[in-house]
Design an enzyme around this catalytic site. Structure first.
Site, PDB file in Angstrom:
ATOM      1  CB  SER A 280       6.191   2.703  -1.417  1.00  0.00           C
ATOM      2  OG  SER A 280       4.947   2.789  -0.751  1.00  0.00           O
ATOM      3  CG  ASP A 281       5.244   9.422  -1.452  1.00  0.00           C
ATOM      4  OD1 ASP A 281       4.473   9.363  -0.463  1.00  0.00           O
ATOM      5  OD2 ASP A 281       5.569  10.503  -1.964  1.00  0.00           O
ATOM      6  CD1 TRP A 282      -0.409   7.674   1.854  1.00  0.00           C
ATOM      7  CD2 TRP A 282      -1.641   7.753  -0.003  1.00  0.00           C
ATOM      8  NE1 TRP A 282      -1.714   7.481   2.217  1.00  0.00           N
ATOM      9  CE2 TRP A 282      -2.496   7.523   1.089  1.00  0.00           C
ATOM     10  CE3 TRP A 282      -2.197   7.830  -1.272  1.00  0.00           C
ATOM     11  CZ2 TRP A 282      -3.859   7.383   0.959  1.00  0.00           C
ATOM     12  CZ3 TRP A 282      -3.568   7.689  -1.419  1.00  0.00           C
ATOM     13  CH2 TRP A 282      -4.387   7.462  -0.307  1.00  0.00           C
ATOM     14  N   GLY A 283       1.051   5.065  -2.123  1.00  0.00           N
ATOM     15  CA  GLY A 283       0.482   4.489  -3.338  1.00  0.00           C
ATOM     16  C   GLY A 283       1.456   4.382  -4.503  1.00  0.00           C
ATOM     17  CB  SER A 284       4.992   5.341  -5.055  1.00  0.00           C
ATOM     18  OG  SER A 284       5.791   4.517  -4.244  1.00  0.00           O
TER      19      SER A 284
END
Ligand code: NOJ
Length: 747
Positions: A280-284
């Site tokens: 995932s992207d950061w916190g997505s």
């Protein structure tokens, strides 16, 4: 129904997820059998390191216990060898001793900083881009990193978007070549070599189409645009063997990409047969609650793991939610096993199970950095990234301003970037203070070139974002005394980058007023524009006789700029993205579709596709870039004018250097599919060739228009070719077509 299809696709790939030596496949399966559910989910959990501080981990409520109990699979952006080693040692205290992956945003180098990716794209030198990627991997792999969150392969049509600096611009063909080159550069001959790192294609997908260029914003687009424009570089990265994919922060047609089974399962792991893993992207994962797509963390975990996200970056949502979701039967354990198998396969491929510390080698790091051959490559790349936008003969003179003579009597150096170290490096360069002494300024780069008899005068004039004009008088005073002025203007290093969108992309502060004040002195100006995006500088472009777009060129910026200013390197860069005349003209890109009223000229109403208050063409077109010499194109020949399906057309032409110095030209081939079942672009870059020619020298350039260059994706994402006429356009830029031809593909 869609989910069912996805699961079928998924299960059919279980057996082939790893590309491992048979002995490692056996080790992996044995390991998987021994793992508890908690340990498996641990592999899907990634924490954030601390780029700047001494504490190794930044993630809130992080506990060393998590590492010692196998609850972490990877950590990103850990600062330095000591911290990396410490974390790896902790992970190895866990029951099954599974080593960590260490990811990092090495966007354009770590210690040795190369030009920002958009600038490198302006070189159109695919081989050299692979080389700089390789060097970045050689350096970083000794400092603990075994996984790059790069290449960023997002196409964008919007220079307001701050992340335009990270990618390769607007073109899917050029972007695809660059994506593949960077993957190959990072991963080297094979994963497992001590200086090969895993590459990540990001951000999957369509992130660069954020509405209004505002970061993280919504994306709505047709399937045909998605497939023809935004997906090709990702496909190229997958085909080049990218180890991982990162999803994006945007929604695509109403679905957060993190929850998109269509993108991650159906296309990536399904149609493209991707064997690596998705992070995932950061916190997505958690962002989907704010999107209003899921109501809570459990919903976020369920949606993303079902959609094919194998690792959760930073959120700890997988760690906290997946055990219950599996226990409740909402997430089949096979999904978890598939994700873990993909992650572990990469750890085996990297060789981490045989030597978990192979990437953490102080000695190798010390040897890798400050390598003269690497620095020379960086300087070569910096020179090749510079684009000569304009080079006119100033009033009262007989030759263009550039290149400058090394014997100019007096040069006035003006502008906020002349003495700066930091501004050359650009965004994504957090480690620069390591060794700032090695980075020479533009002033020094110029000083190194001129003769002893040359006097250099300096005045800053203003700060980047100044509101004060107090420094103008001094700048004007030295400009009056000089034979030529070099003005270095532009953005501050952190004005383009993540979350750095700008609504106004003209020169910040009072810079334009300074240019006007200096211009009024009548002394010819050479302007250097330092920025992470195309800026809008209409007035300067119309008045200043010589302009070099120098982007942010990295560690060797000063030297490379000196090379180009004084003719030791003849500029060859070509714009990888369109430069608009004004912000109101955005989005503007060369490969747009034809309207039903193609422009006649700006004054013909009802055939005007632009605005009544602006010319309809851009300020500088895609592919534009001048040289200190001139090139003539002639003798177009085609092997056939009618071909059958599956056949190619061979096109040849001659390019001659008609100027006085050697130079490099990028010969660009564009095609137009005249009639198709969906409207096709007015032109599309399909190939290019670089030629290096001495004065008077000519070379034959040959293009092979192969069947794949005639194909396009339909709404269903199916690659099709339709019979009909194709226009061939060959030139020096998308708006400087020198030779034309056409051929027909028979039905
Ligand atoms: C968020 C960015 O979107 C992504 O590109 C980057 O890799 C991660 N943060 C990690 O720093």
């Amino acid at each position: 129904m869609k989910r069912l299809f996805s699961l079928i696709v998924l299960f059919s790939f279980f057996q082939s997820a790893a590309q491992l030596k048979p002995s490692d496949s056996i080790r992996l399966e044995n390991l998987l059998k021994q793992m508890t559910l908690e340990e498996k989910i641990g592999q899907m959990n990634m924490y954030t390191g601390n780029i700047f501080g001494d504490d190794p981990v930044f993630t809130a409520d992080f506990k060393y216990d998590d590492l010692k109990n196998g609850r972490v699979g990877a950590v990103l952006n850990v600062n330095g060898i000591k911290n990396t080693r410490l974390l790896q040692e902790m992970a190895l205290q866990s029951r099954l001793k599974i080593p960590l992956l260490f990811g990092n945003d090495v966007l354009h180098g770590l210690h040795l900083l190369f030009p920002i990716p958009l600038a490198e794209a302006a070189s159109w030198d695919i081989g050299l881009m692979e080389k700089t990627a390789r060097i970045a991997a050689i350096e970083s792999s000794a400092r603990g990193n075994n996984w790059f969150f790069q290449p960023m392969v997002d196409i964008t049509h919007d220079p307001r978007w701050g992340r335009v600096m990270e990618g390769a611009g607007e073109d899917p063909y050029l972007g695809s070549l660059i994506a593949a080159a960077r993957v190959k550069g990072y991963q080297g001959n094979k994963l497992g070599d001590t200086n090969s790192v895993m590459a990540t294609a990001k951000h999957f997908a369509a992130y660069g189409a954020a509405v209004g260029g505002r970061d993280y914003n919504t994306v709505d687009m047709s399937n045909q645009e998605l497939w023809n424009v935004y997906l090709p570089p990702f496909k190229a990265a997958a085909e080049a063997g990218a180890s991982s994919f990162m999803n994006s922060f945007n929604t695509l047609n109403g679905v957060p990409t993190t929850a998109s089974s269509y993108l991650q399962r159906d296309i990536l792991k399904g149609v493209w047969g991707f064997k690596g893993f998705v992070v995932s992207d950061w916190g997505s994962v958690g962002d989907m609650i704010a999107h209003g797509y899921v109501k809570d963390a459990a919903g976020a975990a369920l949606a993303s793991v079902t959609a094919g996200v194998d690792m959760d970056m930073e959120d700890q949502i997988y760690k906290k939610q997946l055990p219950r979701l599996v226990a409740d039967g909402k997430v089949p354990v096979e999904l978890i096993d598939d994700a873990v198998r993909r992650i572990l396969a990469k750890k085996f491929e990297l060789g981490l199970f045989d030597d978990p510390f192979k990437f953490i080698k102080e000695e190798r790091w010390q040897k890798a950095i400050n390598n003269p051959a690497h620095i020379a490559t960086a300087r070569e790349m910096a020179g090749k990234s510079i684009v000569l936008l304009k080079n006119e003969v100033p009033k009262g003179r007989t030759s263009p301003v550039l290149p400058l003579s090394k014997n100019v009597k007096t040069i006035a150096l003006i502008g906020p970037h002349i003495m700066s170290v930091r501004e050359n490096l650009g965004f994504w360069s957090p480690w620069w203070p390591d060794d700032s002494a090695r980075i020479i300024t533009q002033y020094q780069g110029i000083k190194n070139k001129v003769s002893r008899g040359t006097t250099l005068l300096y005045a800053k004039g203003c700060e980047v974002s100044d509101t004060s004009t107090a420094g103008f008088a001094e700048a004007v005073r030295i400009a009056r005394q000089a034979d030529v002025v070099i003005m270095s203007m532009g953005e501050q290093y952190d004005m383009s980058g993540e979350s750095r969108s700008r609504s106004d992309i003209t020169f910040p502060g009072v810079q334009e007023a300074l240019i006007k004040a200096v211009y009024a002195t009548g002394t010819p100006i050479v302007m250097l524009i330092n920025a992470g995006r195309p800026l809008v500088f209409d007035w300067a472009a119309d008045h200043v006789p010589a302009i070099l777009y120098t982007w942010w060129l990295g560690t060797t910026a000063g030297g490379a700029i000196g090379d180009v200013l004084f003719g030791d390197y003849n500029p060859s860069g070509k714009l990888p993205i369109t430069f608009p005349r004004s912000v109101g003209q955005i989005p503007i890109f060369y490969n747009h579709l034809s309207t039903g009223k193609p422009p006649k000229n700006d004054s013909v109403a009802y055939y005007r596709t632009g605005y009544i208050d602006l010319m309809q063409n851009p300020k500088f077109a895609f592919g534009h870039g001048l040289s200190y010499t001139t090139f003539e194109y002639s003798s177009l020949k085609m092997s056939d004018s009618i071909i059958k399906s599956g056949e190619s057309v061979r096109v040849s032409l001659s390019v001659t250097n008609t100027g006085k110095v050697s130079g490099e030209e990028t010969v660009q081939l564009y095609l137009r599919d005249r009639v198709a079942s969906i409207v096709r672009p007015v032109k599309e870059l399909k190939d290019f060739k670089k030629v290096v020619l001495k004065p008077g020298e000519a070379q034959t350039v040959i293009f092979e228009i192969t069947p794949d260059k005639l194909a396009f994706y339909n709404e269903q994402g199916k690659l099709i070719t339709e019979p009909g006429e194709f226009d061939i356009m060959i030139g020096s830029a998308s708006d400087d077509i020198r030779l034309k031809g056409k051929f027909e593909l028979e039905g």
